[in-house]
Design an enzyme around this catalytic site. Structure first.
Site, PDB file in Angstrom:
ATOM      1  N   CYS A 138      -6.898 -14.107 -27.033  1.00  0.00           N
ATOM      2  CA  CYS A 138      -6.893 -12.754 -26.466  1.00  0.00           C
ATOM      3  C   CYS A 138      -5.537 -12.448 -25.843  1.00  0.00           C
ATOM      4  CB  CYS A 138      -8.006 -12.625 -25.431  1.00  0.00           C
ATOM      5  SG  CYS A 138      -8.019 -11.028 -24.617  1.00  0.00           S
ATOM      6  N   CYS A 141      -5.624 -10.429 -22.598  1.00  0.00           N
ATOM      7  CA  CYS A 141      -6.087 -11.172 -21.414  1.00  0.00           C
ATOM      8  C   CYS A 141      -4.990 -12.112 -20.902  1.00  0.00           C
ATOM      9  CB  CYS A 141      -7.304 -12.034 -21.718  1.00  0.00           C
ATOM     10  SG  CYS A 141      -8.544 -11.289 -22.746  1.00  0.00           S
ATOM     11  N   ASP A 142      -4.300 -12.789 -21.810  1.00  0.00           N
ATOM     12  CA  ASP A 142      -3.418 -13.892 -21.413  1.00  0.00           C
ATOM     13  C   ASP A 142      -1.926 -13.609 -21.599  1.00  0.00           C
ATOM     14  OD1 ASP A 142      -5.710 -15.350 -20.859  1.00  0.00           O
ATOM     15  OD2 ASP A 142      -5.867 -16.074 -22.914  1.00  0.00           O
TER      16      ASP A 142
END
Ligand code: NAP
Length: 308
Positions: A138, A141-142
């Site tokens: 992701c 997200c990261d």
């Protein structure tokens, strides 16, 4: 005995819940890990949902959830463990479905499975060991952990291209590693990737191994044309090689294709009467938010027809 149980809270599930509510069906809506928007919540930018240009996936998901909540709809957070079809003989020829969760047993005349799909893995050495330590599924997200660093994205579809573009805004250098010599992604994304200064596409290459001790340090690539192996120095590896359908609950009940998607057409009807599938879990040409929401509506229309 419910008229309908909906499993899943992504775009297909939320639309089914809204339509079922408007149809006054006695409905139970279940999702054990409700994330508004489902998969789309990971998308930095959704630019193809009509009426809402340039919305983030998280914002679109929040809007879906707010719409449902405005109608008093919220999924129960219970994980469905099994679904069985029961038959009560001649006086009830259509039978019913029995769904077991950890806490309860529910009965319903019909079920809409809108459980979506999960990230596919590469299954190469280092992938599992370094997951969360430089290996991610992701980018939105990261990605922030890789500011001014180097990241490699694996895949050639829309997700891989979107991830590479998203990461290019914060990383020093992004590599897009694709196993063929042509990207599968939509033309608009292909053009953006190829015109982006700090994205380099590595063609015809497959990852063989992810290296690193407590953090990713490199990616071993094999060129499928020359057979040569090289190590790419990178601190992040973002894997975007497609999805596998979350169809396990109904594999014994309904026909699936060789990849595990539940066979159904636009009416979302499966080979099992009373069981419907909506969104990414069903066989379809195009897996997008807009086709998932359409499925949610169509599946409820089919349920109404079935219930008579
Ligand atoms: P996808 O379209 O299935 O693409 C997967 C990519 O990974 C393909 O390029 C494939 O290569 C490659 N791949 C698969 N297995 C691999 C392996 N073992 N090793 C190396 N490469 C591998 O998946 P996706 O990009 O996640 O998209 C899923 C669906 O969501 C698609 O229908 C997509 O259009 C949709 N989506 C839409 C948007 C948008 O419109 N904004 C955004 C994201 C996703 P090949 O090309 O050689 O098969």
């Amino acid at each position: 005995m419910y008229d309908l149980i909906i499993i899943g809270g992504g775009p297909a599930g939320v639309t089914a819940a809204i339509y079922a509510s408007r149809a006054h069906l006695d409905t139970l809506w279940l999702d054990d890990r409700f994330v508004p928007g489902g998969q789309i919540s990971d998308s930095a930018l959704v630019d193809n949902y009509p009426g809402l240009p340039s919305v983030t996936g998280a914002e679109l998901g929040d809007r879906f959830a707010a719409h449902a909540e405005g109608l008093g709809l919220k999924p129960l957070r219970e994980k469905v463990l099994s679904i069985e079809k029961t038959s009560r003989g001649e006086e009830d020829p259509k039978g019913a479905f029995v769904l077991k969760t950890r806490k309860n047993i529910y009965e319903s005349r019909t079920v809409i499975l809108a459980a979506g799909a999960a990230h596919r893995h590469l299954d190469i050495p280092g992938e599992e060991e370094l997951s969360g330590m430089g290996v991610s599924y992701c980018a939105t997200c990261d990605g922030a952990f890789f500011r001014d660093r180097t990241a490699a994205v694996i895949g050639g579809g829309n997700t891989a291209c979107e991830d590479a573009l998203f990461l290019s805004r914060m990383c020093r250098q992004v590599y897009l590693v694709h196993r063929r010599d042509m990207l599968r992604a939509d033309a608009v994304l292909r053009d953006r990737v190829q015109n982006c200064e700090n994205i380099r596409v590595i063609w015809n290459s497959v990852p063989e191994k992810i290296e690193g001790d407590s953090q990713v340090s490199g990616l071993v690539l094999k060129n499928r044309v020359s057979g040569e192996e090289n190590t790419l120095v990178t601190e992040g590896v973002f894997i975007a090689v497609g999805m596998t359908p979350n169809s396990g609950l109904v594999r014994e009940l309904a026909e699936t294709d060789e990849a595990g998607y539940v066979c159904a057409g636009e009416d979302c009807a499966t080979s099992m009467p009373g069981l419907y599938v909506a969104g990414d879990v069903r066989t379809k040409m195009l897996r997008q938010v807009v086709t998932a929401t359409a499925d949610g509506a169509n599946a409820v229309a089919s349920v109404q027809r079935y219930l008579g």
